[in-house]
Design a protein around this motif. Structure first.
Motif, PDB file in Angstrom:
ATOM      1  N   ASN A 119       0.882  -1.175  -0.109  1.00  0.00           N
ATOM      2  CA  ASN A 119      -0.061   0.168   0.089  1.00  0.00           C
ATOM      3  C   ASN A 119       0.902   1.332   0.056  1.00  0.00           C
ATOM      4  O   ASN A 119       0.689   2.061   0.968  1.00  0.00           O
ATOM      5  CB  ASN A 119      -0.973  -0.021   1.214  1.00  0.00           C
ATOM      6  N   PRO A 120       1.761   1.510  -1.189  1.00  0.00           N
ATOM      7  CA  PRO A 120       2.547   2.495  -1.129  1.00  0.00           C
ATOM      8  C   PRO A 120       1.887   3.905  -1.073  1.00  0.00           C
ATOM      9  O   PRO A 120       2.620   4.960  -0.707  1.00  0.00           O
ATOM     10  CB  PRO A 120       3.632   2.396  -2.272  1.00  0.00           C
ATOM     11  N   ASP A 121       0.611   3.909  -1.468  1.00  0.00           N
ATOM     12  CA  ASP A 121      -0.063   5.294  -1.501  1.00  0.00           C
ATOM     13  C   ASP A 121      -0.673   5.815  -0.246  1.00  0.00           C
ATOM     14  O   ASP A 121      -1.570   6.674  -0.248  1.00  0.00           O
ATOM     15  CB  ASP A 121      -1.030   5.196  -2.768  1.00  0.00           C
ATOM     16  N   SER A 122      -0.841   4.593   0.630  1.00  0.00           N
ATOM     17  CA  SER A 122      -1.598   4.872   1.819  1.00  0.00           C
ATOM     18  C   SER A 122      -0.477   5.635   2.893  1.00  0.00           C
ATOM     19  O   SER A 122       0.566   6.145   2.565  1.00  0.00           O
ATOM     20  CB  SER A 122      -1.939   3.636   2.582  1.00  0.00           C
ATOM     21  N   GLN A 123      -1.119   6.074   4.098  1.00  0.00           N
ATOM     22  CA  GLN A 123      -0.428   6.844   5.052  1.00  0.00           C
ATOM     23  C   GLN A 123       0.495   5.943   5.962  1.00  0.00           C
ATOM     24  O   GLN A 123       1.441   6.514   6.395  1.00  0.00           O
ATOM     25  CB  GLN A 123      -1.627   7.625   6.175  1.00  0.00           C
ATOM     26  N   ALA A 124       0.304   4.627   5.659  1.00  0.00           N
ATOM     27  CA  ALA A 124       1.076   3.846   6.526  1.00  0.00           C
ATOM     28  C   ALA A 124       1.620   2.631   5.672  1.00  0.00           C
ATOM     29  O   ALA A 124       1.097   1.526   5.984  1.00  0.00           O
ATOM     30  CB  ALA A 124       0.283   3.274   7.918  1.00  0.00           C
ATOM     31  N   PRO A 125       2.273   2.919   4.706  1.00  0.00           N
ATOM     32  CA  PRO A 125       2.949   1.976   3.763  1.00  0.00           C
ATOM     33  C   PRO A 125       3.725   0.956   4.559  1.00  0.00           C
ATOM     34  O   PRO A 125       4.591   1.426   5.697  1.00  0.00           O
ATOM     35  CB  PRO A 125       3.699   2.498   2.851  1.00  0.00           C
ATOM     36  N   ARG A 126       3.444  -0.570   4.534  1.00  0.00           N
ATOM     37  CA  ARG A 126       4.195  -1.530   5.316  1.00  0.00           C
ATOM     38  C   ARG A 126       5.162  -2.079   4.765  1.00  0.00           C
ATOM     39  O   ARG A 126       4.883  -2.558   3.534  1.00  0.00           O
ATOM     40  CB  ARG A 126       3.334  -2.323   5.977  1.00  0.00           C
ATOM     41  N   PRO A 127       6.509  -2.393   5.341  1.00  0.00           N
ATOM     42  CA  PRO A 127       7.533  -3.036   4.500  1.00  0.00           C
ATOM     43  C   PRO A 127       7.112  -4.387   4.186  1.00  0.00           C
ATOM     44  O   PRO A 127       6.495  -5.092   5.157  1.00  0.00           O
ATOM     45  CB  PRO A 127       8.874  -2.939   5.249  1.00  0.00           C
ATOM     46  N   THR A 128       7.569  -5.003   3.228  1.00  0.00           N
ATOM     47  CA  THR A 128       7.173  -6.316   2.714  1.00  0.00           C
ATOM     48  C   THR A 128       8.136  -7.275   3.422  1.00  0.00           C
ATOM     49  O   THR A 128       7.764  -8.673   3.430  1.00  0.00           O
ATOM     50  CB  THR A 128       7.262  -6.704   1.178  1.00  0.00           C
ATOM     51  N   GLU A 129       9.180  -6.943   3.976  1.00  0.00           N
ATOM     52  CA  GLU A 129       9.988  -7.713   4.871  1.00  0.00           C
ATOM     53  C   GLU A 129      10.123  -7.174   6.172  1.00  0.00           C
ATOM     54  O   GLU A 129      10.000  -5.933   6.359  1.00  0.00           O
ATOM     55  CB  GLU A 129      11.620  -7.712   4.363  1.00  0.00           C
ATOM     56  N   ASP A 130      10.464  -8.122   7.173  1.00  0.00           N
ATOM     57  CA  ASP A 130      10.451  -7.560   8.675  1.00  0.00           C
ATOM     58  C   ASP A 130      11.753  -6.927   8.764  1.00  0.00           C
ATOM     59  O   ASP A 130      12.682  -7.621   8.574  1.00  0.00           O
ATOM     60  CB  ASP A 130      10.364  -8.907   9.540  1.00  0.00           C
ATOM     61  N   ILE A 131      11.703  -5.725   9.484  1.00  0.00           N
ATOM     62  CA  ILE A 131      12.848  -4.877   9.747  1.00  0.00           C
ATOM     63  C   ILE A 131      12.708  -4.845  11.380  1.00  0.00           C
ATOM     64  O   ILE A 131      12.057  -4.046  11.876  1.00  0.00           O
ATOM     65  CB  ILE A 131      13.062  -3.437   8.999  1.00  0.00           C
ATOM     66  N   ILE A 132      13.705  -5.584  11.953  1.00  0.00           N
ATOM     67  CA  ILE A 132      13.470  -5.965  13.319  1.00  0.00           C
ATOM     68  C   ILE A 132      14.635  -5.262  14.200  1.00  0.00           C
ATOM     69  O   ILE A 132      15.922  -5.414  13.628  1.00  0.00           O
ATOM     70  CB  ILE A 132      13.783  -7.621  13.648  1.00  0.00           C
TER      71      ILE A 132
END
Length: 253
Positions: free
Chosen positions: A231-244
């Motif tokens: 959802n790159p056009d949303s307010q909260a785009p989420r990475p497709t990989e876990d960044i821990i």
């Protein structure tokens, strides 16, 4: 006789110590560290109150953020935002950020994390977590050289300027406290991955508290910033990989 009496007393002392250990083992005892550490509530994952001031502003504070992509070193701005740096040090020392994820990645703009809600299996509550208390903003509008028009706009929104502080402008590699309005800082923070030519960066000045900047690990951040998002056009785009964030360690120089 004296030797036998001494042995009896030793047995009695041993029994008392044993009972003491058994009692302690069945009691939730919290022993705070000298640095001001407190234990996170095991149920809510929060603290009851904001931390007391534990940092020494005469020292230079740094943080090493160990991620699953590599380490990022931060220079904490203890003289520019002492209360917010103190808060970050406190949370880091208490393991608050351990194993949390960066839940928001806006391509070409910023990376956001610091929410313990990312530890659960429900992505819908990511971005809404707090440490159990709120921290005030630390922003000096005059040192940012904001226009009178922008000052008036910020004041109308409920924000205010903090005197006797030097606040740096936001730019690439500067880290700021995320908030939900005036004086609502908690645990979440964002890392800028673009510079002042991006007008979105300029709009942050006066509204968010900068409290650190990256001084090492630029290639790690670059690698992370290239991860595709949902959802790159949303307010909260989420990475497709876990960044821990595996852990955050604080040190001084």
């Amino acid at each position: 006789m004296f030797k036998e009496s001494n042995q009896i007393w030793l047995y009695l002392i041993g029994i008392i110590i044993m009972f003491g250990i058994l009692i302690a083992a069945n009691t939730n005892i919290v022993v705070p560290f000298i640095s001001g550490n407190r234990t996170i509530d095991p149920i809510s994952g929060r603290f009851a109150t904001a931390p007391e001031m534990i940092i020494n502003k005469e020292l230079n504070y740094f943080a090493v953020m160990e991620t699953n992509f590599g380490n990022i070193t931060l220079d904490l701005l203890e003289k520019n935002a002492p209360v917010n740096v103190n808060n970050f040090v406190f949370l880091s020392n208490n393991g608050f950020y351990t194993n949390t994820k960066f839940h928001r990645l806006v391509p070409g703009f910023l990376l956001q994390g610091g929410d313990r809600n990312t530890l659960n299996d429900n992505p819908d509550d990511d971005g809404f977590g707090r440490p159990g208390y709120l921290i005030d903003d630390e922003i000096n509008w005059d040192s940012l050289k904001l226009s009178e028009e922008k000052k008036a706009l910020l004041k109308a929104l409920g924000y205010s300027s903090t005197e006797n502080l030097e606040t740096p402008n936001f730019q690439r590699y500067v880290i700021g406290m995320a908030n939900g309005g005036p004086n609502t800082n908690g645990s979440q923070f964002f890392i800028l991955i673009n510079d002042k030519k991006d007008d979105r960066v300029n709009q942050l000045d006066g509204k968010f508290t900068p409290f650190a900047m990256i001084v090492d690990g630029f290639s790690v951040l670059e690698k992370i910033s290239q991860i595709p998002v949902k959802n790159p056009d949303s307010q909260a785009p989420r990475p497709t990989e876990d960044i821990i964030i595996k852990k955050v360690e604080i040190f001084t120089r």
